[in-house]
Write a protein that holds these residues in place. Structure first.
Motif, PDB file in Angstrom:
ATOM      1  N   PRO A  93       0.821  -1.213   0.000  1.00 43.96           N
ATOM      2  CA  PRO A  93       0.000   0.000   0.000  1.00 43.96           C
ATOM      3  C   PRO A  93       0.858   1.266   0.000  1.00 43.96           C
ATOM      4  N   SER A  94       0.304   2.327  -0.566  1.00 45.71           N
ATOM      5  CA  SER A  94       0.946   3.636  -0.494  1.00 45.71           C
ATOM      6  C   SER A  94       0.363   4.383   0.708  1.00 45.71           C
ATOM      7  N   PRO A  95       1.193   4.925   1.578  1.00 42.68           N
ATOM      8  CA  PRO A  95       0.677   5.609   2.774  1.00 42.68           C
ATOM      9  C   PRO A  95       0.214   7.030   2.464  1.00 42.68           C
ATOM     10  N   THR A  96      -0.702   7.133   1.521  1.00 43.96           N
ATOM     11  CA  THR A  96      -1.238   8.442   1.128  1.00 43.96           C
ATOM     12  C   THR A  96      -2.702   8.567   1.527  1.00 43.96           C
ATOM     13  N   ASP A 130       4.924   1.549   0.110  1.00 46.13           N
ATOM     14  CA  ASP A 130       5.364   2.240  -1.112  1.00 46.13           C
ATOM     15  C   ASP A 130       5.331   3.757  -0.881  1.00 46.13           C
ATOM     16  N   ASP A 131       6.391   4.249  -0.287  1.00 43.88           N
ATOM     17  CA  ASP A 131       6.422   5.661   0.144  1.00 43.88           C
ATOM     18  C   ASP A 131       7.494   6.466  -0.585  1.00 43.88           C
ATOM     19  N   THR A 132       7.622   6.246  -1.896  1.00 44.35           N
ATOM     20  CA  THR A 132       8.621   7.022  -2.644  1.00 44.35           C
ATOM     21  C   THR A 132       8.170   8.450  -2.904  1.00 44.35           C
ATOM     22  N   GLN A 154       9.994   1.524   0.878  1.00 44.10           N
ATOM     23  CA  GLN A 154      10.711   1.908  -0.330  1.00 44.10           C
ATOM     24  C   GLN A 154      11.600   3.124  -0.109  1.00 44.10           C
ATOM     25  N   SER A 155      11.231   3.988   0.809  1.00 38.86           N
ATOM     26  CA  SER A 155      12.054   5.172   1.069  1.00 38.86           C
ATOM     27  C   SER A 155      13.434   4.796   1.609  1.00 38.86           C
TER      28      SER A 155
END
Length: 441
Positions: free
Chosen positions: A8-11, A41-43, A73-74
């Motif tokens: 998941p993207s933390p957005t 997925d925190d790019t 990912q960061s």
């Protein structure tokens, strides 16, 4: 070893659509005694928030979806840069300088000419001098992966044999002009490095899968087994995307939905198997097969979760809900009886407070005009509390002798006078819990 991941993207908060992906990947790993990785997925540093990372972990923990490893990912930006350089050295990654407006005009022109709206690769013809000038005028360009124009094929775990002509797809952008690595490159690197064997995701990723298969091959990785589940729709077939804000897992939790009800529904929804209530994750794993799921859009109705939640609660002992019973204000000495009496008459645990309020403070009596005299007579015959298991039977027997009423005409007005409701627990069991009776006032 079978290794899957949920990425998941933390957005924002994860919703039922995300859950479907997470659950399928988790079940595949658990069925094979493999590993399930949670990958954040925190790019995108501007949109990624720590509060959402924490919320993702909290929601998955609430559901009982445990992960064996977590990655961010960061923390892997150096790896993505190394992969990008590898692709540059191979001539598979090239810099482009078109603005969004220019790209849009190109697409419209191609459509007007009856051609597919794919990138025309004009940047490949730029000289070093032209690239230098464009960087001075526009800043750094974005970087595209050069696809081999051939058919990309794979056996999809749900969709079956898939084949996409790479010439019908634009060369994907892997790095933005500001240097941010996009999902396509970062995900490929992660899947290679973490040795992901199986990837389940939504059908809207089919084209992404085709391009990623070539990127994986370009970087020397092993292509995972891909499966693309159908997208969820509303109960009438409408797009669910506009409603996802109200279908966040934390909103469902707040509404009182039980985790097992949600898991049991999502583990079978869209498959050939009926939705059946299970009591543990191990039971849900049994019989789960990704091949049983279909490609057609799958209808999801949040209302289906409430009867399932009620069935979950009806089977639970006090030990599993003791905190909720105590939070409703029920004294510990009455907790066991209170739960036995109310659990078959609630849909969610949120209703416990109302039941205890009714019992401890009294309900507003509901008395029909034609029953007023009857209820007045009956209340005069009701003994003072505390009540016991025999109170209801003895009282109604006496009322029947005095008034001549029997059956529904006897019991229903008395139930409504005491509880304000026309249905509910057996009154013999409920009477010992009644603390206040307003109909007497």
């Amino acid at each position: 070893m079978t290794t899957t991941r949920f990425a998941p993207s933390p957005t924002g908060y994860i919703h039922v659509g995300n859950l479907r992906t997470a659950l399928m990947n988790c079940l595949i790993a658990r069925a094979a005694k493999g590993s399930f990785i949670l990958r954040i997925d925190d790019t995108d540093p501007d949109r990624s928030k720590k509060e959402y990372v924490d919320a993702i972990k909290e929601d998955l923990t609430w559901l009982g979806l445990t992960w064996d490893e977590i990655a961010r990912q960061s923390d892997r930006l150096d790896r993505y840069e190394a992969a990008a350089q590898q692709l540059r050295d191979m001539g598979r990654l090239y810099e482009c300088f078109e603005t969004p407006t220019e790209l849009d005009l190109k697409r419209k022109k191609q459509l007007n000419m009856g051609k597919p709206p794919v990138y025309d690769r004009s940047a490949l013809a730029l000289t070093d001098k032209e690239k230098t000038r464009l960087r001075e005028e526009r800043g750094d360009g974005h970087w595209r992966f050069k696809l081999d124009h051939e058919r990309i094929e794979w056996d999809d775990g749900i969709l079956g044999r898939r084949s996409i002509d790479a010439a019908s797809v634009s060369d994907p952008v892997l790095i933005r002009g500001d240097g941010q690595f996009l999902y396509t490159l970062a995900s490929v690197c992660d899947d290679i490095d973490f040795e992901i064997t199986d990837v389940v995701r939504g059908a809207d990723h089919v084209t992404n899968t085709a391009t990623q298969i070539q990127i994986i091959a370009g970087l020397g990785g092993k292509v995972p087994n891909f499966a693309h589940h159908s997208l969820l729709t509303g109960p009438s077939g409408e797009a669910l995307s506009k409603r996802l804000g109200t279908l966040a897992l934390r909103d469902l939790r707040e509404a009182g939905i039980e985790p097992m009800a949600l898991l049991c529904l999502m583990a079978r929804l869209g498959s050939g198997d009926p939705v059946e209530l299970r009591t543990s994750m191990d039971e849900i794993v049994d019989g789960f097969e990704i091949s049983k799921f279909g490609a057609a859009p799958t209808k999801f109705d949040v209302e289906d979760l409430f009867p399932l939640t009620a069935r979950v609660l009806h089977s639970l002992p006090l030990t599993q809900v003791a905190e909720h019973v105590a939070a409703a204000g029920v004294p510990s000495e009455l907790a066991e009886r209170f739960w036995e009496v109310t659990r078959d008459n609630i849909t969610t645990l949120k209703e416990l407070k109302e039941w205890w309020k009714l019992l401890s403070h009294g309900a507003e009596p509901v008395i029909a005009e034609e029953d007023k005299f009857f209820v007045l007579k009956a209340m005069a015959l009701l003994p003072e509390g505390p009540f016991d298991d025999e109170t209801w039977t003895n009282w109604t027997s006496k009322v029947r002798e005095v008034t001549g009423r029997k059956g529904r005409e006897l019991f229903m007005p008395l139930r409504k006078a005491l509880t304000g409701q026309s249905h509910g627990p057996d009154m013999s069991s409920l009477m010992p819990l009644l603390q206040v009776i307003k109909a007497r006032d």
